[in-house]
Design a protein around this motif. Structure first.
Motif, PDB file in Angstrom:
ATOM      1  N   TYR A 283       0.872  -1.223  -0.049  1.00  0.00           N
ATOM      2  CA  TYR A 283      -0.052  -0.029  -0.142  1.00  0.00           C
ATOM      3  C   TYR A 283       0.929   1.241   0.024  1.00  0.00           C
ATOM      4  CZ  TYR A 283      -4.657  -2.326   0.566  1.00  0.00           C
ATOM      5  OH  TYR A 283      -5.517  -3.139   0.480  1.00  0.00           O
ATOM      6  N   SER A 284       1.921   1.280   0.681  1.00  0.00           N
ATOM      7  CA  SER A 284       2.904   2.541   0.865  1.00  0.00           C
ATOM      8  C   SER A 284       3.391   2.631  -0.482  1.00  0.00           C
ATOM      9  CB  SER A 284       3.998   2.042   2.087  1.00  0.00           C
ATOM     10  OG  SER A 284       4.747   3.159   1.967  1.00  0.00           O
ATOM     11  N   ILE A 285       4.047   1.505  -1.141  1.00  0.00           N
ATOM     12  CA  ILE A 285       4.777   1.540  -2.216  1.00  0.00           C
ATOM     13  C   ILE A 285       3.635   2.123  -3.458  1.00  0.00           C
ATOM     14  CG2 ILE A 285       5.874   0.376  -4.185  1.00  0.00           C
ATOM     15  CD1 ILE A 285       7.064  -1.476  -1.780  1.00  0.00           C
ATOM     16  N   LEU A 286       2.473   1.494  -3.654  1.00  0.00           N
ATOM     17  CA  LEU A 286       1.721   1.728  -4.517  1.00  0.00           C
ATOM     18  C   LEU A 286       1.003   3.321  -4.515  1.00  0.00           C
ATOM     19  CD1 LEU A 286      -0.211  -1.526  -4.581  1.00  0.00           C
ATOM     20  CD2 LEU A 286       1.299  -0.465  -6.708  1.00  0.00           C
ATOM     21  N   SER A 287       1.229   3.798  -3.204  1.00  0.00           N
ATOM     22  CA  SER A 287       0.605   5.143  -2.894  1.00  0.00           C
ATOM     23  C   SER A 287       1.766   6.164  -3.489  1.00  0.00           C
ATOM     24  CB  SER A 287       0.525   5.296  -1.427  1.00  0.00           C
ATOM     25  OG  SER A 287       0.218   6.712  -1.149  1.00  0.00           O
TER      26      SER A 287
ATOM     27  N   LEU B 217       4.151   5.248  -5.792  1.00  0.00           N
ATOM     28  CA  LEU B 217       4.223   5.168  -7.065  1.00  0.00           C
ATOM     29  C   LEU B 217       2.978   6.214  -7.934  1.00  0.00           C
ATOM     30  CD1 LEU B 217       5.203   1.627  -7.761  1.00  0.00           C
ATOM     31  CD2 LEU B 217       6.573   3.489  -8.107  1.00  0.00           C
ATOM     32  N   SER B 218       1.800   5.976  -7.209  1.00  0.00           N
ATOM     33  CA  SER B 218       0.883   6.719  -7.697  1.00  0.00           C
ATOM     34  C   SER B 218       0.967   8.075  -7.961  1.00  0.00           C
ATOM     35  CB  SER B 218      -0.411   6.326  -7.208  1.00  0.00           C
ATOM     36  OG  SER B 218      -1.589   6.813  -7.416  1.00  0.00           O
ATOM     37  N   LYS B 219       1.491   8.952  -6.536  1.00  0.00           N
ATOM     38  CA  LYS B 219       1.621  10.197  -6.420  1.00  0.00           C
ATOM     39  C   LYS B 219       2.635  10.595  -7.185  1.00  0.00           C
ATOM     40  CE  LYS B 219       0.240  10.208  -1.672  1.00  0.00           C
ATOM     41  NZ  LYS B 219       0.768  10.339  -0.105  1.00  0.00           N
ATOM     42  N   ARG B 220       3.534   9.833  -7.425  1.00  0.00           N
ATOM     43  CA  ARG B 220       4.764  10.142  -8.592  1.00  0.00           C
ATOM     44  C   ARG B 220       4.582   9.883 -10.118  1.00  0.00           C
ATOM     45  NH1 ARG B 220      10.043   8.150  -6.277  1.00  0.00           N
ATOM     46  NH2 ARG B 220      11.109   9.916  -6.330  1.00  0.00           N
ATOM     47  N   GLY B 221       3.116   9.587 -10.313  1.00  0.00           N
ATOM     48  CA  GLY B 221       2.526   9.401 -11.710  1.00  0.00           C
ATOM     49  C   GLY B 221       3.191   8.157 -12.353  1.00  0.00           C
TER      50      GLY B 221
ATOM     51  N   GLU C 161     -10.158  -1.906  -8.560  1.00  0.00           N
ATOM     52  CA  GLU C 161      -9.311  -2.608  -7.215  1.00  0.00           C
ATOM     53  C   GLU C 161      -8.013  -3.094  -8.101  1.00  0.00           C
ATOM     54  OE1 GLU C 161     -10.267  -3.227  -4.104  1.00  0.00           O
ATOM     55  OE2 GLU C 161     -11.622  -1.764  -4.515  1.00  0.00           O
ATOM     56  N   ARG C 162      -7.731  -2.538  -9.293  1.00  0.00           N
ATOM     57  CA  ARG C 162      -6.634  -2.790 -10.104  1.00  0.00           C
ATOM     58  C   ARG C 162      -5.564  -1.693 -10.257  1.00  0.00           C
ATOM     59  NH1 ARG C 162      -6.894  -7.893 -11.528  1.00  0.00           N
ATOM     60  NH2 ARG C 162      -5.355  -7.927 -13.003  1.00  0.00           N
ATOM     61  N   TYR C 163      -4.132  -2.164 -10.071  1.00  0.00           N
ATOM     62  CA  TYR C 163      -3.356  -1.112 -10.508  1.00  0.00           C
ATOM     63  C   TYR C 163      -2.577  -1.366 -11.734  1.00  0.00           C
ATOM     64  CZ  TYR C 163      -3.615   0.057  -5.476  1.00  0.00           C
ATOM     65  OH  TYR C 163      -4.005   0.360  -4.142  1.00  0.00           O
ATOM     66  N   HIS C 164      -2.240  -0.154 -12.512  1.00  0.00           N
ATOM     67  CA  HIS C 164      -1.637  -0.081 -13.878  1.00  0.00           C
ATOM     68  C   HIS C 164      -0.473   0.603 -14.093  1.00  0.00           C
ATOM     69  CE1 HIS C 164      -5.368  -2.462 -15.386  1.00  0.00           C
ATOM     70  NE2 HIS C 164      -6.048  -1.553 -14.816  1.00  0.00           N
ATOM     71  N   ILE C 165       0.458   0.283 -14.735  1.00  0.00           N
ATOM     72  CA  ILE C 165       1.504   1.533 -15.260  1.00  0.00           C
ATOM     73  C   ILE C 165       0.672   2.591 -15.719  1.00  0.00           C
ATOM     74  CG2 ILE C 165       3.422   1.801 -16.713  1.00  0.00           C
ATOM     75  CD1 ILE C 165       3.886  -0.028 -14.292  1.00  0.00           C
ATOM     76  N   ALA C 166       1.116   3.719 -15.555  1.00  0.00           N
ATOM     77  CA  ALA C 166       0.496   4.923 -15.970  1.00  0.00           C
ATOM     78  C   ALA C 166       1.132   5.187 -17.416  1.00  0.00           C
ATOM     79  CB  ALA C 166       0.802   6.146 -15.063  1.00  0.00           C
ATOM     80  N   GLN C 167       0.198   5.548 -18.251  1.00  0.00           N
ATOM     81  CA  GLN C 167       0.896   5.897 -19.611  1.00  0.00           C
ATOM     82  C   GLN C 167       0.519   7.282 -20.394  1.00  0.00           C
ATOM     83  OE1 GLN C 167      -0.035   2.626 -22.034  1.00  0.00           O
ATOM     84  NE2 GLN C 167       0.814   1.318 -20.780  1.00  0.00           N
TER      85      GLN C 167
END
Length: 72
Positions: free
Chosen positions: A49-53, A55-59, A66-72
């Motif tokens: 949760y910490s890592i994904l948060s 990574l999300s904040k940094r774009g 409920e799924r995570y994806h690489i931002a493009q």
């Protein structure tokens, strides 16, 4: 016959080995839930949760339902 393996680029801004591992996992899967990532990488959810948060904040990562994806 020689097989070519695609090159996966990890953003240079990622310094944490765990963040790099999660990023690489998501690049090789077409979206993943927190449970998928936990099972695949054998990491604790609290760390994910910490890592994904981060990574999300940094774009680098986006969340859809409920799924995570690489931002493009």
């Amino acid at each position: 016959m020689q097989q070519t393996v695609p090159t996966i680029e990890v953003p240079g801004e990622l310094e944490s080995p765990s963040a790099k591992l999660v990023y690489l996992y998501l690049t090789t899967h077409d979206g993943a839930s927190i449970d998928d990532i936990q099972d695949g990488l054998e990491m604790k959810k609290i760390a994910l949760y910490s890592i994904l948060s981060t990574l999300s904040k940094r774009g680098f990562v986006r969340q859809e339902a409920e799924r995570y994806h690489i931002a493009q």
